[in-house]
Design an enzyme around this catalytic site. Sequence first.
Site, PDB file in Angstrom:
ATOM      1  CG  ASP A  44      -1.823   1.095   1.235  1.00 51.67           C
ATOM      2  OD1 ASP A  44      -2.143   2.167  -0.093  1.00 51.67           O
ATOM      3  OD2 ASP A  44      -3.022   1.241   1.704  1.00 51.67           O
TER       4      ASP A  44
HETATM    5  C1  BGC Z   1      -4.585   3.724   0.278  1.00 51.10           C
HETATM    6  C2  BGC Z   1      -4.525   2.493  -1.098  1.00 51.10           C
HETATM    7  C3  BGC Z   1      -4.809   3.184  -2.882  1.00 51.10           C
HETATM    8  C4  BGC Z   1      -3.405   3.887  -2.485  1.00 51.10           C
HETATM    9  C5  BGC Z   1      -2.939   4.895  -3.421  1.00 51.10           C
HETATM   10  C6  BGC Z   1      -3.592   4.205   0.051  1.00 51.10           C
HETATM   11  O1  BGC Z   1      -3.288   4.560   1.067  1.00 51.10           O
HETATM   12  O2  BGC Z   1      -4.733   2.735   1.330  1.00 51.10           O
HETATM   13  O3  BGC Z   1      -5.710   1.646  -1.198  1.00 51.10           O
HETATM   14  O4  BGC Z   1      -4.487   1.891  -3.675  1.00 51.10           O
HETATM   15  O5  BGC Z   1      -3.597   4.195  -1.280  1.00 51.10           O
HETATM   16  O6  BGC Z   1      -4.075   5.649  -4.031  1.00 51.10           O
END
Ligand code: BGC
Length: 824
Positions: free
Chosen positions: A248
């Site tokens: 993530d």
């Molecule tokens: C979120 C993810 C997301 C990523 C990119 C993170 O903060 O938890 O679900 O895909 O950001 O935007």
Amino acid sequence: MAETVESRAGNTAGSRRRDAADRAREAAVEAALGKLDLDAKARLLSGQGMWSLPALPEIGLQSLVMSDGPIGVRGVHWTADDPSIALPSPTALAATWDPALARRAGALLAQEARRKGVHVLLAPTVNLHRSPLGGRHFEAYSEDPYLTGRIGSGYVQGVQSGGVGTTVKHFVANDAETDRFTVNNIVSERALRELYLAPFEAIVENAHPWGIMTAYNSVNGTTMTEHRYLVNEILRGEWGFDGFNVSDWMAARSTTAAIEGGLDVAMPGPQTVYGAPLAAAVRAGEVEEATVDEAVRNVLRLAARVGILEGAEPVVTEVPETVDGEALAREIARRAFVLVRNERQALPLKPGRVALIGAAARDARVLGGGSATVFPSRVVSPLDGLTAALPEGSLTYAVGADPTEELAVADKGFELRAVCRDERGQVIGSGSAPNGQIQWMGDDLPDGVTHDRLHTVELTGTFTPRDSGPHSFGVKGLGAFTLTVDGTTYFDDVQRTDKDDPFEAFFGAPVPRAQAELTAGEPVEVSLTHVIALPEGIPMKVVGFALAHQEPRRDADELIAEAVEAARAADTAVVVVATTDRVESEGFDRKDLRLPGRQDELVHAVAAANPNTVVVVNSGSPVELPWRDEVAAVLLSWFPGQEGGAALADVLTGAHEPGGRLPTTWGSFADAPVTQVAPSDGELRYSEGVFIGYRSWERAGRAPSYAFGHGLGYTDWTYEAIEVDGRTATVRLRNSGARAGREVVQVYLAPVEADPERPVRWLAAFAGVEAAPGESVEAVVELPRRAFEVWDESSGSWVFVKGSYEVQAGRSITDRRVAAAINV
Ligand code: BGC
């Protein structure tokens, strides 16, 4: 007409062709890997920017581009200039209980991804609805792992059928937002296996995803980007996952532990724990080069699958048929709406005058906040939809109550652009910013602008008020700002925070800074200037802030009185109640399940004035409905996506029936099974074990407002018989209503001897059937072996629990109509 369980197995010739193609791709991957030196390999595993990996021309590898997900494909720009189809929220998709429809949604998203040059979608979210407080509840499917796995499998199959990869997320137990970067979730092995891992396992098995995203949180003491056991042993070892594992965003914190823990790619870049630090760790003898090779192989395999590695044939070689995105968004929305109450057949609407009431009826709330945000090119509000569908002159509108208790990002009436200046005040470029929000990540800056030269960004333009009165303006973001409205500078100072979430500038509340008396229809100049100071603690360059605004607050009693008058003068009152983006979003959890503002009071008052009151609940997750027994009908519309208002008109007028069934129990907060999502001393204990959702409601003997699986539609169904032969259950039912319809036949498994360690019953299978009035149909479902198994912690294995069960079929977990006893 029953749907069959989705399956990967094709005909033998087809699977032989696939095996040969897989082998050819593996050979191309090995050949490419053999040509890379250590530095190039380490570089490939690290984001080159916010959304992509570096190209490696020496092996004919293009840059791999990723994008959020899950209800649309935003692409690499966070702006309304690059619009996307916005589908209904994932809770809505799950409410269709239709994996085939989820598959069609996926195919559309693949089309959107291809249009935007995206190779991998950062979706679906398959964490569970452990607690209704979870801020990203709207972004996940269900409290039930089986339903989540079925919908998620359909979605992944659909996206990948279009040649685009998926990253099933967030692996694992990322079920709430509070302290999400640091929380250590303490979860028993049994709850992990039976609940939280189960959807991931099912999707790996049924849909063969090309990617997975590891979560921010820790599980049982180890952060997920370093979780060797869960990633290498279970996901890859036991389940045979052969895709890539991406962190993530900013979740990877160490070089050695992450690579040893099975993390392939650290995002976003350019500075991550991989790249140069990874090459150095290999040279220092801390990491084996073979471990790096394994990660590179996973990335190259993905690149081969999506068609960006020279010499490798992509999995999908022919562009699939074009999907009409707007039509599909509308279809999914009406198939997802759940009619939970319909007294005296209040719906569909009878001919007559309709009073439409509610702020969200005019300013529709179509999606949830955070990384799932996309910018659709149009939004059909309930007011738009009903105006188009009802005879002229039969519709009136009143606001009734304003749910926004805080300022929101500037939107209606604003025409803004962003002007970029260097330190000397010289304009170096400009970009459009139609909705007052700037989110420039990495090098995604307006033409001609670089981070080195960028000193200030000014959001400037006009605002034309819709109403006269005192308008509030404010600032969302951190750092130095100057806010000027209509020639007066109201704020020229620094905005700070005491929170340590690196995304606070995105998820923090807007701060009110100005109030100006304005006249409806008369444009005024507005300007918000921000001195760029790149946030600390974030290894990437992000420029993120927003101009916020709130309309004049009309007297709340007067608004309600006006709505009551409108309701009294109409044959039917349709009240749209909603949550706001300060209630349901990524980045924080909810505090309670109440509708914000005075919306509850509004509904009580309208219901008292008109017995024909229909309430439309526009929220992504459960809210309390204290007036539910006072109104004629309650329709849950979720966050219905860009075509929500058109779909609402389809359903209210009766052109289509609302097709949804609850994917999650709706009830009061006081009775909810899990009401604690804030860690204490860094730990969040999942002490309820396997008892979340209906598993808990049933054990506690509590009656929720609306049970799991409930949803009425516009016809009626008589369940006639059930037969179970081996593990095949056949349910016969008849459409006993007056119109054609679709029913979701739900099959629950209940041990005859109560076992305190197991739920009273659980969802084992389901199928959708359609029938004309009077017609009988059969739903044939397979009861999966897993439905009979429990995870045995002492032996560390699945155990098939022999004995007597009832196989119960019906319309919801509490409305069971037929049952058969079996012995296994
Ligand atoms: C979120 C993810 C997301 C990523 C990119 C993170 O903060 O938890 O679900 O895909 O950001 O935007």
